[in-house]
Design a protein around this motif. Structure first.
Motif, PDB file in Angstrom:
ATOM      1  N   PRO A   1     -75.545 -59.947 -70.741  1.00 28.54           N
ATOM      2  CA  PRO A   1     -76.280 -60.731 -69.732  1.00 28.54           C
ATOM      3  C   PRO A   1     -75.439 -61.873 -69.186  1.00 28.54           C
ATOM      4  O   PRO A   1     -74.454 -62.306 -69.790  1.00 28.54           O
ATOM      5  N   ALA A   2     -75.857 -62.382 -68.041  1.00 26.93           N
ATOM      6  CA  ALA A   2     -75.063 -63.401 -67.341  1.00 26.93           C
ATOM      7  C   ALA A   2     -74.882 -64.678 -68.149  1.00 26.93           C
ATOM      8  O   ALA A   2     -73.885 -65.383 -67.980  1.00 26.93           O
TER       9      ALA A   2
ATOM     10  N   HIS B   1     -74.565 -64.887 -71.413  1.00 28.77           N
ATOM     11  CA  HIS B   1     -73.974 -64.619 -72.726  1.00 28.77           C
ATOM     12  C   HIS B   1     -72.618 -65.336 -72.848  1.00 28.77           C
ATOM     13  O   HIS B   1     -71.844 -65.395 -71.884  1.00 28.77           O
ATOM     14  N   PRO B   2     -72.311 -65.882 -74.031  1.00 28.39           N
ATOM     15  CA  PRO B   2     -71.019 -66.583 -74.201  1.00 28.39           C
ATOM     16  C   PRO B   2     -69.805 -65.700 -73.981  1.00 28.39           C
ATOM     17  O   PRO B   2     -68.698 -66.221 -73.755  1.00 28.39           O
ATOM     18  N   ALA B   3     -69.968 -64.371 -74.029  1.00 29.22           N
ATOM     19  CA  ALA B   3     -68.824 -63.476 -73.836  1.00 29.22           C
ATOM     20  C   ALA B   3     -68.183 -63.665 -72.465  1.00 29.22           C
ATOM     21  O   ALA B   3     -66.975 -63.469 -72.311  1.00 29.22           O
ATOM     22  N   TRP B   4     -68.976 -64.032 -71.454  1.00 30.04           N
ATOM     23  CA  TRP B   4     -68.408 -64.261 -70.121  1.00 30.04           C
ATOM     24  C   TRP B   4     -67.489 -65.483 -70.121  1.00 30.04           C
ATOM     25  O   TRP B   4     -66.425 -65.455 -69.495  1.00 30.04           O
ATOM     26  N   GLN B   5     -67.901 -66.522 -70.801  1.00 31.34           N
ATOM     27  CA  GLN B   5     -67.066 -67.713 -70.878  1.00 31.34           C
ATOM     28  C   GLN B   5     -65.793 -67.434 -71.658  1.00 31.34           C
ATOM     29  O   GLN B   5     -64.705 -67.885 -71.288  1.00 31.34           O
ATOM     30  N   GLU B   6     -65.908 -66.666 -72.733  1.00 27.42           N
ATOM     31  CA  GLU B   6     -64.735 -66.319 -73.527  1.00 27.42           C
ATOM     32  C   GLU B   6     -63.762 -65.476 -72.711  1.00 27.42           C
ATOM     33  O   GLU B   6     -62.542 -65.658 -72.802  1.00 27.42           O
ATOM     34  N   LEU B   7     -64.272 -64.559 -71.892  1.00 30.56           N
ATOM     35  CA  LEU B   7     -63.399 -63.748 -71.033  1.00 30.56           C
ATOM     36  C   LEU B   7     -62.601 -64.638 -70.092  1.00 30.56           C
ATOM     37  O   LEU B   7     -61.385 -64.461 -69.939  1.00 30.56           O
TER      38      LEU B   7
ATOM     39  N   ARG C   1     -80.260 -64.277 -58.489  1.00 28.14           N
ATOM     40  CA  ARG C   1     -79.267 -65.149 -59.093  1.00 28.14           C
ATOM     41  C   ARG C   1     -79.928 -65.956 -60.200  1.00 28.14           C
ATOM     42  O   ARG C   1     -80.967 -66.582 -59.993  1.00 28.14           O
ATOM     43  N   PRO C   2     -79.358 -65.966 -61.417  1.00 31.27           N
ATOM     44  CA  PRO C   2     -79.992 -66.660 -62.525  1.00 31.27           C
ATOM     45  C   PRO C   2     -79.852 -68.167 -62.410  1.00 31.27           C
ATOM     46  O   PRO C   2     -78.842 -68.684 -61.952  1.00 31.27           O
ATOM     47  N   GLY C   3     -80.913 -68.863 -62.829  1.00 31.31           N
ATOM     48  CA  GLY C   3     -80.845 -70.304 -62.935  1.00 31.31           C
ATOM     49  C   GLY C   3     -80.405 -70.691 -64.327  1.00 31.31           C
ATOM     50  O   GLY C   3     -79.995 -69.852 -65.126  1.00 31.31           O
ATOM     51  N   ALA C   4     -80.509 -71.953 -64.639  1.00 35.04           N
ATOM     52  CA  ALA C   4     -80.087 -72.430 -65.942  1.00 35.04           C
ATOM     53  C   ALA C   4     -80.949 -71.799 -67.026  1.00 35.04           C
ATOM     54  O   ALA C   4     -82.164 -71.859 -66.980  1.00 35.04           O
ATOM     55  N   GLY C   5     -80.298 -71.183 -67.990  1.00 37.79           N
ATOM     56  CA  GLY C   5     -81.013 -70.601 -69.114  1.00 37.79           C
ATOM     57  C   GLY C   5     -81.692 -69.287 -68.809  1.00 37.79           C
ATOM     58  O   GLY C   5     -82.389 -68.728 -69.647  1.00 37.79           O
ATOM     59  N   GLU C   6     -81.541 -68.748 -67.588  1.00 43.39           N
ATOM     60  CA  GLU C   6     -82.187 -67.493 -67.229  1.00 43.39           C
ATOM     61  C   GLU C   6     -81.214 -66.348 -67.364  1.00 43.39           C
ATOM     62  O   GLU C   6     -80.012 -66.499 -67.194  1.00 43.39           O
ATOM     63  N   ARG C   7     -81.770 -65.191 -67.629  1.00 39.04           N
ATOM     64  CA  ARG C   7     -80.961 -63.985 -67.714  1.00 39.04           C
ATOM     65  C   ARG C   7     -80.885 -63.332 -66.351  1.00 39.04           C
ATOM     66  O   ARG C   7     -81.873 -63.286 -65.615  1.00 39.04           O
TER      67      ARG C   7
END
Length: 402
Positions: free
Chosen positions: A107-108, A110-116, A259-265
């Motif tokens: 999901p948008a 998810h911390p994996a996006w930041q790690e990428l 488009r997701p807002g803060a804390g939204e998937r």
């Protein structure tokens, strides 16, 4: 020399094309769709086994196709100028195929996006340089196999792609070519998943695939494309629209993503199957037509469903409705319940089909022939026999009561 073949198109209950069973004058075979889902591939293996077993038991190729064209999910027997034509159909990639790969990503939020992002931003030219070990002769005389030595920052970037879900079993990389970096340097988001899957899975079988992807810029293009899509999902819709408009897909561009807002998937777009399962033309409506047969206490039911274009839908409606009018009255339950209910349900379904515009060119074969309207078919008026009998019974009862 081109040898004509005949084939049937097999689809899953959700409308996905599983593959194609084909037959020539002397042989039969099965062709998987290269971009199909893993569940469709497993179903295709079962179909392949059934088709070949029927031929081994002595059934001629034409008989094999005729037999399995009656199976649920199978389309009509269609002629093709050669086997290459059927194989070309099997190479079609639909927007639904692309969306299935994108759905494997995290999901948008998810911390994996930041790690990428952090892993690839931290890479330097030195990190991308690959050294090789091995290749020397051991004391026993054996030669040690050479192997690549990847830097820890580069392996961090590789792990980020795995953790993101960009390496997925939904893509059968062994049966497809490796995506190449286009001149723009930006891959289709779904092609980025395909490339990540092919490179990272093949590294386990062939050392140096990651090095090749780094050297050609493919690995960076994968990360850049996924990050751009994550930042703006409209990019994925642009690629889907371009693919559909080019005539290489079975569908329309997916609806706009939220488009997701803060804390939204993120709400990912979903592809709606809308092409006719019988001829492959669009637009189509997802409808079901039924036929009923009642003979005393023996009841029979038949159903044909799936997306249908205007022409095929009208043809199926006329055929099954005529069958019901002819045979759907010859038992008490059929006369008072199942026969009328079947006709009403077919009438509601055909109204949806008739609201569709005329279909475009088909991609799976010839369309069904609607033939004459129901009211011009002699078999449809056999229903007057039981109805007349019922009216005579009612009239007799009234007369006796009077």
């Amino acid at each position: 020399m081109h040898t004509p073949v005949r084939y049937i198109t097999v689809t899953a209950p959700d409308g996905e094309v599983i593959g194609y069973a084909w037959g020539s004058a002397t042989d039969v075979g099965w062709i998987h769709r290269a971009a199909s889902s893993s569940s469709a591939y497993k179903a295709g293996m079962e179909w392949c086994s059934k088709v070949q077993d029927a031929h081994r038991r002595g059934l001629a190729p034409a008989g094999v196709l005729a037999l399995f064209s009656r199976e649920p999910g199978a389309g009509p027997v269609t002629e093709a100028p050669d086997l290459d034509t059927v194989e070309e159909l099997a190479r079609v990639v639909t927007p639904a195929d692309d969306q299935r790969l994108l759905d494997q990503l995290k999901p948008a939020d998810h911390p994996a996006w930041q790690e990428l992002a952090e892993a690839f931003d931290a890479l330097t030219d030195e990190d991308r340089a690959v050294k090789w070990g091995g290749g020397h002769r051991t004391s026993s005389g054996a030669i040690h196999v050479r192997f690549p030595i990847y830097s820890e920052p580069l392996m961090r970037a590789v792990r980020a792609l795995w953790d993101l879900g960009a390496v997925t079993p939904e893509y059968r990389w062994t049966g497809n070519p490796l995506p190449q970096v286009p001149p723009s340097g930006r891959l289709d988001p779904a092609d980025a998943v395909r490339a990540a899957t092919a490179v990272l899975r093949s590294e386990r079988f062939c050392d140096g695939m990651i090095e090749d992807a780094v050297r050609t810029g493919l690995l960076d293009a994968v990360a850049d494309s996924l990050r751009a899509w994550h930042a703006d999902p409209a990019i994925a819709r642009c690629f889907a629209a371009r693919r559909s408009g080019a005539g290489t897909g079975h569908g329309t561009p997916a609806p706009a993503a939220v488009r997701p807002g803060a804390g939204e998937r993120a709400v990912r777009p979903r592809q709606t199957v809308f092409l006719c399962r019988y001829c492959g033309a669009g637009p189509a409506a997802d409808v079901a037509f039924r036929a009923h047969r009642g003979l005393l206490f023996v009841l029979g039911f038949r159903r044909m469903d799936g997306p249908m274009c205007r022409v095929c839908g009208v043809a199926v409606h006329r055929a099954l409705t005529t069958h019901t009018l002819c045979w759907g009255w010859w038992s008490p339950l059929s006369l008072f319940l199942f026969g009328p209910l079947t006709l009403v349900r077919n009438l509601l379904a055909v109204r949806r089909v008739k609201r569709l515009p005329e279909p475009g060119p088909g991609t799976l074969g010839e369309r069904f022939d609607p033939g004459r309207p129901v009211h011009r078919r002699l078999r449809a008026y056999i229903a007057l026999v039981p109805l007349s009998w019922l009216l005579s019974l009612i009239a007799a009862a009234v007369i006796r009561g009077g």
